[in-house]
Design an enzyme around this catalytic site. Sequence first.
Site, short mmCIF file in Angstrom:
data_model
loop_
_atom_site.label_atom_id
_atom_site.label_comp_id
_atom_site.label_asym_id
_atom_site.label_seq_id
_atom_site.Cartn_x
_atom_site.Cartn_y
_atom_site.Cartn_z
N THR A 57 0.98 -1.37 0.16
CA THR A 57 -0.49 -0.17 0.04
C THR A 57 1.08 1.00 0.31
OG1 THR A 57 -1.40 -0.81 1.00
CG2 THR A 57 -2.14 0.82 1.03
N LYS A 84 9.01 11.18 20.56
CA LYS A 84 9.36 12.36 22.06
C LYS A 84 8.57 12.62 22.27
CE LYS A 84 13.02 15.08 19.13
NZ LYS A 84 13.06 15.79 18.10
N ARG A 106 -2.68 5.42 7.54
CA ARG A 106 -2.90 4.01 7.66
C ARG A 106 -3.20 3.83 9.46
NH1 ARG A 106 -0.57 -1.82 5.44
NH2 ARG A 106 -2.35 -1.09 4.41
N1 CP Z 1 -2.65 -5.49 1.64
C1 CP Z 1 -1.89 -4.50 1.94
O1 CP Z 1 -1.97 -3.50 2.87
O2 CP Z 1 -0.59 -5.52 1.73
P1 CP Z 1 0.38 -4.13 2.84
O3 CP Z 1 0.02 -4.44 4.50
O4 CP Z 1 1.86 -4.65 2.63
O5 CP Z 1 -0.01 -2.67 2.34
#
Ligand code: CP
Length: 306
Positions: A57, A84, A106
């Site tokens: 991703t 920190k 993420r």
């Molecule tokens: N499919 C997927 O989200 O892979 P990664 O965790 O490598 O981003």
Amino acid sequence: MTATHLLSVADLGADGIEEVLRVSDSFVEVSERAMPKVPALRGKTVVSLFFEESTRTRLSFEAAAKRLSADTMNFSVSTSSVSKGESLRDTVQTIDAMGVDALIVRHSSAGVPWQVASWVDCSVVNAGDGWHEHPTQALLDCFTIQKELGSVAGLRIAVVGDIKHSRVARSNVLAFTMLGAEVTLVAPPTLLPPSLDGWPVAVSTDLDAVLPKADVVYLLRIQAERQSEALLPSLREYTARYGLTRDRARMLSDDALVMHPGPMNRGVEIAADVADLPRSTVTRQVANGVAVRMAVLFLLLGATPK
Ligand code: CP
């Protein structure tokens, strides 16, 4: 796409998904050029903000942004001021203040991309939040199925494995059913969510019975990093009942696809040689992912003046 953010597949609806797939198609051609670059997002800045590991991703969004001529910045938790004690809110507002156009987020906690979106002025894309959602994975999977089989509508899709801990399962079930597929979840009861109320799916514990009727078998990894208790007697027993072994792959119809979002555990949910069969779309999913993420960035940022 009229929204500022892409947080959930549900925000798109069937029409929004179809729009992303249409635009993705034109970006496949760009990716195949000797010089795979268009000036669509020149002057825009896209930041990857990954608080959890990723190969596909993160790199796919980076490739997508670069092919659209956007500037890219990568945030690394371990070398940032998070170590920190800086809070998530202060971190994202600091980055937003630099005049960026999109944050690709993420995080291991469900809901973080929504929180981030409430704190910043730029666009936010959910690149996976805990067990909750991974909308661009669902979009690239729908795109892959459409390219390989013509349409998602009317297909029988078996989603097999650790549904309980899978954000991919949640986003993909939403997307597949919105586009008219019939979805069957196949998993041991311990790897299903405690309640499936509101999931428009059938459920089975008998993979051998489901495979001959499936147009697509979509395999999920056992997500040990998200499990706090022993949910399986052993991986060997899991593979014996739920793994797509070479023998089980022979039960599939000639045109059926084998899909996996990656990362794969070869020899557990999928036999090593099955992952490499022509019917396995694993690497084609990755390639399509760049075009789909180009489409998402273009639709979110392409129409807004800097
Ligand atoms: N499919 C997927 O989200 O892979 P990664 O965790 O490598 O981003």
